[in-house]
Scaffold this active site. Structure first.
Site, PDB file in Angstrom:
ATOM      1  N   SER A 142      31.519 -15.946  39.543  1.00  0.00           N
ATOM      2  CA  SER A 142      32.931 -15.812  39.904  1.00  0.00           C
ATOM      3  C   SER A 142      33.789 -16.988  39.449  1.00  0.00           C
ATOM      4  CB  SER A 142      33.072 -15.660  41.421  1.00  0.00           C
ATOM      5  OG  SER A 142      32.527 -16.792  42.065  1.00  0.00           O
ATOM      6  N   GLY A 194      29.622 -13.260  42.051  1.00  0.00           N
ATOM      7  CA  GLY A 194      28.440 -13.080  42.887  1.00  0.00           C
ATOM      8  C   GLY A 194      27.119 -13.130  42.161  1.00  0.00           C
ATOM      9  N   ASN A 220      25.305 -19.343  42.806  1.00  0.00           N
ATOM     10  CA  ASN A 220      24.633 -18.306  43.606  1.00  0.00           C
ATOM     11  C   ASN A 220      23.113 -18.349  43.454  1.00  0.00           C
ATOM     12  OD1 ASN A 220      27.166 -17.083  44.445  1.00  0.00           O
ATOM     13  ND2 ASN A 220      27.341 -16.419  42.312  1.00  0.00           N
ATOM     14  N   ASP A 243      38.959 -21.250  49.500  1.00  0.00           N
ATOM     15  CA  ASP A 243      37.679 -21.812  49.953  1.00  0.00           C
ATOM     16  C   ASP A 243      37.386 -23.009  49.042  1.00  0.00           C
ATOM     17  OD1 ASP A 243      36.515 -20.901  47.493  1.00  0.00           O
ATOM     18  OD2 ASP A 243      36.298 -18.915  48.360  1.00  0.00           O
ATOM     19  N   HIS A 273      36.336 -21.362  44.789  1.00  0.00           N
ATOM     20  CA  HIS A 273      37.139 -20.554  43.860  1.00  0.00           C
ATOM     21  C   HIS A 273      38.519 -21.156  43.653  1.00  0.00           C
ATOM     22  CE1 HIS A 273      34.175 -17.703  45.656  1.00  0.00           C
ATOM     23  NE2 HIS A 273      33.971 -17.510  44.371  1.00  0.00           N
TER      24      HIS A 273
END
Ligand SMILES: *[C@@H]1O[C@H](CO)[C@@H](O)[C@H](O)[C@H]1NC(C)=O
Ligand SMILES: *[C@@H]1O[C@H](CO)[C@@H](O)[C@H](O)[C@H]1NC(C)=O
Length: 257
Positions: free
Chosen positions: A28, A63, A95, A214, A217
């Site tokens: 992402s 993701g 991830n 967050d 990102h």
């Protein structure tokens, strides 16, 4: 004479082939709209095209880890698409951590930096899970075998100003990606360090504004800065893709490391 010139021109045009393309494989932080529905968030891969004079195809997807990008056939799609002279930038890590037990999320890699394997069941299917470097090396070597030039880059930092003062410590995926690149003859860009250095000089309030949702990102402005940090790393290094950068090294903020 005119005719010979024309023949020579046609010969050159035919052997030079079609223009090279850059494919992006990542998560992402690189993907288009990887922040989810309803956000204006974009990953840095969407901003790279402004600095290159060849086409960028962003195949990054939110993701994903080195493992899930492999299992879903996304590396295979790129391997099947690249032609000699194309470029691929591979960047994972956000991830890939975590534990396979008690619940496997389908992304976590087998711990280790070598040929270790782990047995798991994900979505009712039994799976042999490889290490992060193994997934990257498998993908990169298949691309290189097709004549592509591969760059493996270290993951972007989470907001290094999050705690109020600047803290950046590269995680294990930086070392793993550097070693994976060296093992298969790919180039390496320490994107995490270039981004962290740039974020340190921009300061807390600017960098906090880059992380509206967050600590992972970025906003479009943040993504543009993260893309510029990658470009700086390219220009300061030796990856063949640097000859497709439109910008002069000194015009891109930051210092070579
Ligand atoms: C490179 O120059 C282009 C304009 O030609 C600009 O849009 C882009 O942001 C620049 N890239 C960097 C990294 O400064
Ligand atoms: C891209 O730009 C660089 C730097 O200006 C230049 O050397 C290179 O020939 C250009 N490549 C193409 C395909 O236009």
């Amino acid at each position: 004479m005119q005719f010979l010139r024309l023949l020579a021109f046609v010969a050159v045009a035919c052997t030079s082939g079609s223009a090279a393309t850059v494919y992006l494989a990542g998560d992402s932080t690189m993907a288009k709209n990887g922040g989810g529905a309803g956000t204006v968030w974009s990953g840095w891969g969407e901003f790279l095209k402004y600095s290159l004079n060849i086409t960028v195809v962003n195949q990054a997807i939110g993701g994903r880890s080195a493992r899930s990008f492999s299992r879903e056939g996304r590396f295979t799609t790129i391997i099947n698409t690249v032609k000699s002279g194309d470029f691929v930038i591979i960047e994972f890590g956000h991830n890939d951590g975590g534990s396979l037990t008690p619940t496997d999320n389908g992304r976590t890699d087998c711990p280790g930096d070598g040929a270790q394997t782990c047995q798991t069941t994900f979505d009712g299917v039994s799976e042999t899970v490889l290490t992060y470097p193994a997934y990257l090396k498998n993908a990169a070597s298949a691309m290189i075998a097709k004549g592509a030039k591969v760059i493996i880059s270290s993951p972007t930092p989470n907001n290094p100003w999050e705690g109020g003062s600047f803290v950046y410590t590269p995680n294990r995926f930086t070392d793993y990606s550097r070693a994976a690149a060296a093992a298969v003859g790919a180039s390496f860009v320490d994107h995490g360090q270039y981004t962290a250095n740039r974020f340190q000089s921009l300061g807390l309030s600017t960098v906090d504004s880059y992380y509206p949702n967050d600590h992972t990102h970025t906003s479009p402005a943040g993504a543009n800065t993260v893309a510029a940090a990658f470009v700086k790393g390219l220009l300061c290094g030796s990856a063949p893709l640097k000859t497709s950068v439109k910008n002069a090294t000194a015009s891109v903020p930051g210092s070579c490391i």
